[in-house]
Design a protein around this motif. Structure first.
Motif, PDB file in Angstrom:
ATOM      1  N   ASP A  34      77.057 -21.734 132.830  1.00 54.67           N
ATOM      2  CA  ASP A  34      76.479 -21.942 134.508  1.00 54.67           C
ATOM      3  C   ASP A  34      77.485 -21.133 135.285  1.00 54.67           C
ATOM      4  O   ASP A  34      76.893 -20.593 136.057  1.00 54.67           O
ATOM      5  N   PHE A  35      78.766 -20.992 135.140  1.00 54.77           N
ATOM      6  CA  PHE A  35      79.860 -20.344 135.813  1.00 54.77           C
ATOM      7  C   PHE A  35      79.666 -19.070 135.701  1.00 54.77           C
ATOM      8  O   PHE A  35      79.513 -18.321 136.622  1.00 54.77           O
ATOM      9  N   ALA A  36      79.296 -18.459 134.601  1.00 58.89           N
ATOM     10  CA  ALA A  36      79.163 -17.001 134.311  1.00 58.89           C
ATOM     11  C   ALA A  36      77.979 -16.477 134.914  1.00 58.89           C
ATOM     12  O   ALA A  36      78.075 -15.594 135.446  1.00 58.89           O
ATOM     13  N   GLU A  37      76.828 -17.398 134.800  1.00 67.28           N
ATOM     14  CA  GLU A  37      75.708 -16.941 135.730  1.00 67.28           C
ATOM     15  C   GLU A  37      75.820 -16.820 137.069  1.00 67.28           C
ATOM     16  O   GLU A  37      75.397 -15.792 137.727  1.00 67.28           O
ATOM     17  N   LYS A  38      76.483 -17.803 137.636  1.00 72.42           N
ATOM     18  CA  LYS A  38      76.808 -17.692 139.050  1.00 72.42           C
ATOM     19  C   LYS A  38      77.812 -16.431 139.237  1.00 72.42           C
ATOM     20  O   LYS A  38      77.315 -15.646 140.317  1.00 72.42           O
ATOM     21  N   LEU A  39      78.636 -16.280 138.687  1.00 70.48           N
ATOM     22  CA  LEU A  39      79.752 -15.230 138.965  1.00 70.48           C
ATOM     23  C   LEU A  39      78.760 -13.661 138.748  1.00 70.48           C
ATOM     24  O   LEU A  39      79.172 -12.685 139.689  1.00 70.48           O
ATOM     25  N   GLU A  40      78.015 -13.571 137.905  1.00 71.13           N
ATOM     26  CA  GLU A  40      77.158 -12.296 137.693  1.00 71.13           C
ATOM     27  C   GLU A  40      76.236 -12.347 139.104  1.00 71.13           C
ATOM     28  O   GLU A  40      76.117 -11.146 139.188  1.00 71.13           O
ATOM     29  N   GLN A  41      75.594 -13.276 139.347  1.00 75.48           N
ATOM     30  CA  GLN A  41      74.889 -13.214 140.399  1.00 75.48           C
ATOM     31  C   GLN A  41      75.469 -12.570 141.592  1.00 75.48           C
ATOM     32  O   GLN A  41      75.018 -11.823 142.220  1.00 75.48           O
ATOM     33  N   TRP A  42      76.754 -13.081 141.781  1.00 77.79           N
ATOM     34  CA  TRP A  42      77.534 -12.664 142.894  1.00 77.79           C
ATOM     35  C   TRP A  42      77.872 -10.977 142.661  1.00 77.79           C
ATOM     36  O   TRP A  42      77.763 -10.213 143.686  1.00 77.79           O
ATOM     37  N   VAL A  43      78.363 -10.820 141.497  1.00 82.67           N
ATOM     38  CA  VAL A  43      78.569  -9.303 141.248  1.00 82.67           C
ATOM     39  C   VAL A  43      77.324  -8.500 141.347  1.00 82.67           C
ATOM     40  O   VAL A  43      77.598  -7.433 141.924  1.00 82.67           O
ATOM     41  N   ALA A  44      76.443  -9.031 141.001  1.00 83.86           N
ATOM     42  CA  ALA A  44      75.162  -8.014 141.069  1.00 83.86           C
ATOM     43  C   ALA A  44      74.643  -7.697 142.482  1.00 83.86           C
ATOM     44  O   ALA A  44      74.278  -6.601 142.769  1.00 83.86           O
ATOM     45  N   GLN A  45      74.807  -8.896 143.177  1.00 87.36           N
ATOM     46  CA  GLN A  45      74.354  -8.507 144.512  1.00 87.36           C
ATOM     47  C   GLN A  45      75.444  -7.453 145.191  1.00 87.36           C
ATOM     48  O   GLN A  45      74.952  -6.759 146.039  1.00 87.36           O
ATOM     49  N   ALA A  46      76.591  -7.656 144.803  1.00 89.23           N
ATOM     50  CA  ALA A  46      77.358  -6.665 145.576  1.00 89.23           C
ATOM     51  C   ALA A  46      77.111  -5.236 145.199  1.00 89.23           C
ATOM     52  O   ALA A  46      77.438  -4.249 145.992  1.00 89.23           O
TER      53      ALA A  46
END
Length: 295
Positions: free
Chosen positions: A21-33
């Motif tokens: 769940d953490f990994a998914e959240k972090l990837e969502q942030w990075v993908a948006q950037a």
């Protein structure tokens, strides 16, 4: 590359049942950037403390146990940031992490990852009362600069930004951009860091980017209240904002704040500005010691 987009995170502290769940959240942030063409994504101080939620209440309610337990996640946390920086082809200043040293002490460390791997790190150098007196996190002892494809970068972790000689040494070593991951629980704390950041941008005629934690995490003993607005600061001179704030986040939402930076403008303003703060730094040491008058 003199011109690029920087993304500063106004980052909410999550609560997770699983690492995935953490990994998914972090990837969502990075993908948006990355979707917004960012070449550098800056996460906040102690954003990593949301990982303490994975160990259960007995750990995340204990300031010391959470530090020790989080060491077990550090290798996969490194691997995840390496993978995301490579996959999305950008640099990531990861949320600072409490890292245990060989002598058993913990430091507050911010790692910079690039598509080619780990580029370097900076430990926090001056600790707050909470870190010293309650959390027992120790100060680092080395001022770093990190050479990157975007230029030389310095990092001032939160409270460090309030002490001018730290950033000055990084600027004199070639840094035209100072990254300031922060974590503050009051408006006063946020403004102390903001004023420090703006002073560093003013006196060094450089860019400074602040990325804070944001919102409430009542479950956490360490980062329960988070107040701040992601912001990018500039010199206060020709061609820059009159108030020295290029971009800033809202007061209501976790979000990325994006700004296009042109590092060639730093050389221009130092050579042609209305004032020469960077060049005139040493003049403050020229006058003699204070003379007491009126007695």
């Amino acid at each position: 590359m003199s011109t690029f987009t920087l993304a500063a995170a106004q980052y909410d502290i999550g609560f997770f049942q699983r690492w995935e769940d953490f990994a998914e959240k972090l990837e969502q942030w990075v993908a948006q950037a990355a979707k917004n063409q960012a070449s550098l994504a800056v996460f906040p101080e102690y954003g990593s403390m949301e990982l303490a939620s994975l160990f259960g209440e007995a750990v995340y309610k204990d300031l010391q146990r959470q530090l020790h337990e989080m060491q077990t996640l550090l290798p996969q946390w490194h691997a995840l940031h390496n993978e995301l920086a490579k996959r999305y082809n950008l640099m990531i200043l990861a949320a600072s992490y409490p890292v245990q040293q060989a002598n058993g002490e913990f430091v507050n460390r911010a790692y910079l990852f690039g598509p080619q791997g780990l580029l370097g790190f900076q430990d926090k150098l001056i600790m707050t009362r909470f870190e010293n007196e309650q959390w027992h996190i120790s100060a680092g002892d080395q001022i770093q600069v990190i050479a990157t494809d975007l230029g030389t970068i310095g990092i001032n972790i939160c409270y460090d930004s309030e002490f001018p000689h730290l950033a000055r040494q990084q600027v004199m070593a070639g840094a035209n951009l100072i990254l300031v991951p922060s974590c503050t629980d009051t408006e006063a704390g946020f403004h102390r860091v903001r004023l420090g950041c703006q002073a560093r941008a003013l006196e060094n005629q450089c860019y400074v980017a602040q990325a804070p934690t944001f919102g409430l995490a009542p479950w956490s003993e360490a980062v329960d209240i988070n107040t701040g607005r992601a912001s990018i600061y500039t010199p206060v001179d020709y061609g820059f904002p009159d108030n020295g704030i290029l971009r800033q986040g809202s007061e209501s939402d976790a979000q990325w704040v994006f700004a296009e930076l042109d590092l060639s403008e730093i050389a221009r303003i130092r050579a042609e500005g209305q004032v020469f703060n960077h060049r005139d730094w040493d003049k403050q040491f020229s006058p003699t010691a204070p003379v007491q008058n009126g007695q």
